[in-house]
Design an enzyme around this catalytic site. Structure first.
Site, short mmCIF file in Angstrom:
data_model
loop_
_atom_site.label_atom_id
_atom_site.label_comp_id
_atom_site.label_asym_id
_atom_site.label_seq_id
_atom_site.Cartn_x
_atom_site.Cartn_y
_atom_site.Cartn_z
N LYS A 213 19.17 -4.66 -1.10
CA LYS A 213 17.83 -5.14 -1.47
C LYS A 213 17.22 -5.98 -0.34
O LYS A 213 16.06 -5.80 0.04
CB LYS A 213 17.93 -5.97 -2.76
CG LYS A 213 16.65 -6.69 -3.14
CD LYS A 213 15.56 -5.74 -3.55
CE LYS A 213 14.23 -6.46 -3.69
NZ LYS A 213 13.13 -5.57 -3.99
N CYS A 267 8.02 -10.73 -1.70
CA CYS A 267 9.27 -10.05 -1.34
C CYS A 267 9.48 -10.01 0.18
O CYS A 267 10.39 -10.66 0.69
CB CYS A 267 9.27 -8.63 -1.89
SG CYS A 267 9.55 -8.56 -3.66
N1 LIG Z 1 7.76 -8.70 -9.06
C1 LIG Z 1 8.24 -7.76 -8.26
O1 LIG Z 1 7.52 -6.85 -7.85
C2 LIG Z 1 9.68 -7.78 -7.85
C3 LIG Z 1 10.20 -6.65 -7.21
C4 LIG Z 1 11.53 -6.64 -6.87
C5 LIG Z 1 12.33 -7.75 -7.14
N2 LIG Z 1 11.80 -8.85 -7.74
C6 LIG Z 1 12.70 -9.97 -8.01
O2 LIG Z 1 12.91 -10.06 -9.41
C7 LIG Z 1 13.11 -11.43 -9.79
C8 LIG Z 1 12.11 -11.80 -10.87
O3 LIG Z 1 10.81 -11.70 -10.32
P1 LIG Z 1 9.50 -11.63 -11.21
O4 LIG Z 1 8.41 -11.17 -10.30
O5 LIG Z 1 9.77 -10.90 -12.48
O6 LIG Z 1 9.31 -13.19 -11.54
P2 LIG Z 1 8.33 -13.83 -12.63
O7 LIG Z 1 8.06 -15.21 -12.19
O8 LIG Z 1 7.19 -12.89 -12.91
O9 LIG Z 1 9.21 -13.85 -13.98
C9 LIG Z 1 10.37 -14.59 -14.11
C10 LIG Z 1 10.40 -15.23 -15.50
O10 LIG Z 1 11.65 -15.89 -15.65
C11 LIG Z 1 11.43 -17.05 -16.45
N3 LIG Z 1 12.56 -17.97 -16.28
C12 LIG Z 1 12.85 -18.80 -15.25
N4 LIG Z 1 14.02 -19.42 -15.48
C13 LIG Z 1 14.48 -18.99 -16.67
C14 LIG Z 1 15.64 -19.26 -17.44
N5 LIG Z 1 16.57 -20.11 -17.01
N6 LIG Z 1 15.78 -18.65 -18.64
C15 LIG Z 1 14.83 -17.78 -19.09
N7 LIG Z 1 13.71 -17.48 -18.38
C16 LIG Z 1 13.55 -18.08 -17.20
C17 LIG Z 1 10.10 -17.59 -15.94
O11 LIG Z 1 9.50 -18.43 -16.89
C18 LIG Z 1 9.31 -16.29 -15.71
O12 LIG Z 1 8.53 -15.94 -16.84
C19 LIG Z 1 12.95 -12.24 -8.50
O13 LIG Z 1 14.22 -12.45 -7.94
C20 LIG Z 1 12.14 -11.32 -7.62
O14 LIG Z 1 12.35 -11.59 -6.24
C21 LIG Z 1 10.51 -8.88 -8.11
#
Ligand SMILES: NC(=O)c1ccc[n+]([C@@H]2O[C@H](COP(=O)([O-])OP(=O)(O)OC[C@H]3O[C@@H](n4cnc5c(N)ncnc54)[C@H](O)[C@@H]3O)[C@@H](O)[C@H]2O)c1
Length: 420
Positions: A213, A267
């Site tokens: 990744k 990212c």
């Molecule tokens: N958004 C993308 O396009 C994308 C693509 C690939 C990878 N990622 C990775 O995926 C992961 C999540 O990204 P995202 O964009 O969904 O983030 P986001 O901020 O949209 O969502 C994450 C959620 O997790 C919740 N959260 C935080 N701590 C928590 C806990 N202890 N218990 C329960 N909920 C909790 C937050 O309130 C939030 O709603 C990251 O590591 C990101 O780098 C994201």
């Protein structure tokens, strides 16, 4: 009896919510867990808090049908998917506090046979760290052996590589890379993903999957840095960088990417730091690439300031704020950084044009800048700093922008005199 009946998705944001909804639509009972109360409430009411095509319909269907429920606290399940944020701090060091908190919240609930999957983008070794923490806190459980009679549980990493705007399609069709902390963990996680993924579920180790990744995004960052460096060289020697790239790319084995005002998004601009932080002495290319991309943003500020100083009475259209074309996402956006810099320095002379936002972001609103559509900007401005290649800007004919002095960081107005 199906192997995976109950799934808890910890973190229901951009990644967790579509994943939870998709799994719920495949006959599993899913609990979406989030620490943000408003997120839990919104999804419980069959609505969504993020913008993603077709997600509203799917969430509404699975919530109304009872397959997806939400809570602020996890409950026992067969599979726990952790999809919480993994940002870097101001010194570019990974902040894993959300992953650690998510893990702590499920430790007491774990039972023999459970599968724990980390989907958050994470530094090498994070998944093994999760397995170690489970072993410490739950000595009754054994990681990744065969059979449930001796308290085996399974821990794996499976990164998400979906493109916002196409998440539901890509969740199903993209190939997945699945790495368990033991081969038995990998196999179990593979069986889980195969129950709703049409793409290949490629098996590897947890460490390799973490690095896959990070590699994908560091590779992009490095290639963009090459293009940005080339744009600086072309500026020095007064050569058209877009022409150089177009002609070089006629070589059958060359594919130079397009330069821009820097690199944004949560990212590509962030993930290389995860590798750099873990092996600073080995990551000279990656670190330099990050530095080149960051310095390109400063260079565009310098170019813009020089042009604006040359025209003391001109109004300046800053065209685009988002980190890439045709989205409303401002995270890590170099265009936003450039606009903010110009707003602080020139205030009301700066006119922001961002067709994907309804209002100015608060940081800019504090500086008395204008906010207008492209038609007004073409009428009232003499300078344009083109920062994002939105379709709206691409469509402006030469006749309507001939009067402008332009810095075109995206190469979409190549039919007029320009700086980069
Ligand atoms: N958004 C993308 O396009 C994308 C693509 C690939 C990878 N990622 C990775 O995926 C992961 C999540 O990204 P995202 O964009 O969904 O983030 P986001 O901020 O949209 O969502 C994450 C959620 O997790 C919740 N959260 C935080 N701590 C928590 C806990 N202890 N218990 C329960 N909920 C909790 C937050 O309130 C939030 O709603 C990251 O590591 C990101 O780098 C994201």
């Amino acid at each position: 009896m199906p192997e995976f009946q109950k799934v808890a998705v910890i973190g229901i944001g951009y990644i967790g919510l579509p994943t939870a909804a998709l799994i719920a639509s495949r006959g599993m009972q899913v609990l979406g867990v989030d620490t943000k109360e408003d997120v839990v409430r919104t999804v419980a009411s069959a609505a969504i808090h993020i913008s993603e095509p077709d997600l509203d319909g799917l969430v509404s269907k699975v919530v109304s049908g009872g397959a997806l429920t939400t809570s602020a606290k996890p409950q026992p399940a067969d599979v726990f998917i952790i999809a919480v944020p993994t940002p870097v701090d101001c010194e570019h060091r990974p902040n894993l506090s959300s992953v650690n908190a998510a893990l702590e919240s499920i430790l007491d609930l774990l039972a023999p046979g459970n599968l724990v999957i980390l989907e958050s983008t994470s530094p090498i070794g994070t998944t093994e760290g999760i397995a170690r923490r489970i072993s410490e806190r739950r000595p009754d459980l054994h990681i990744g052996t065969n059979g449930t009679e001796n308290g085996a549980i399974y821990v794996a990493y499976c990164p998400e590589r979906v493109l916002p705007g196409r998440i539901l399609t890509e969740l199903v069709n993209n190939d997945r890379c699945i790495g368990g902390v033991t081969p038995a963990c990998t196999r179990r996680a593979q069986r889980f993903y195969k129950s709703f993924v049409r793409g290949a579920c490629v098996a590897t180790t947890a460490r390799a999957a973490e690095l896959v990744k990070l590699t994908e995004n560091a590779f992009r960052d490095t290639n963009i840095a090459f293009a940005n460096e080339l744009s600086l060289i072309c500026d020095r020697f007064d050569i058209n960088v877009w022409e150089v790239i177009d002609i070089a790319n006629r070589h059958p084995r060359v594919n130079v990417l397009r330069p821009g005002p820097g690199v944004g998004g949560h990212c590509i601009a962030v993930d290389p730091w995860f590798i750099i932080d873990s092996a600073p002495e080995l990551t000279r290319v990656m670190r330099t690439s990050r530095e080149v991309n960051l310095s390109k943003t400063q260079k565009v500020v310098e170019w813009a300031c020089a042009l604006i100083e040359d025209h003391p009475y001109a109004n300046v259209a800053c065209c685009g704020l988002t980190f890439k074309a045709n989205v409303d996402d401002l995270r890590e956006s170099p265009s936003m950084e450039i606009a903010l810099h110009l707003a602080v320095k020139y205030g009301a002379r700066i006119k922001i044009v961002e067709p994907n936002l309804r209002r100015l972001p608060p940081e800019l609103a504090d500086h008395q800048v204008g906010f207008m559509n492209i038609d007004e900007a073409l009428r009232s401005c003499e300078i344009a700093i083109l920062l994002v290649d939105h379709d709206e800007f691409k469509m402006v004919p030469l006749a309507e922008r001939r009067h402008l002095d332009v810095i075109d960081t995206r190469g979409i107005w190549q039919d007029m005199p320009r700086r980069t």
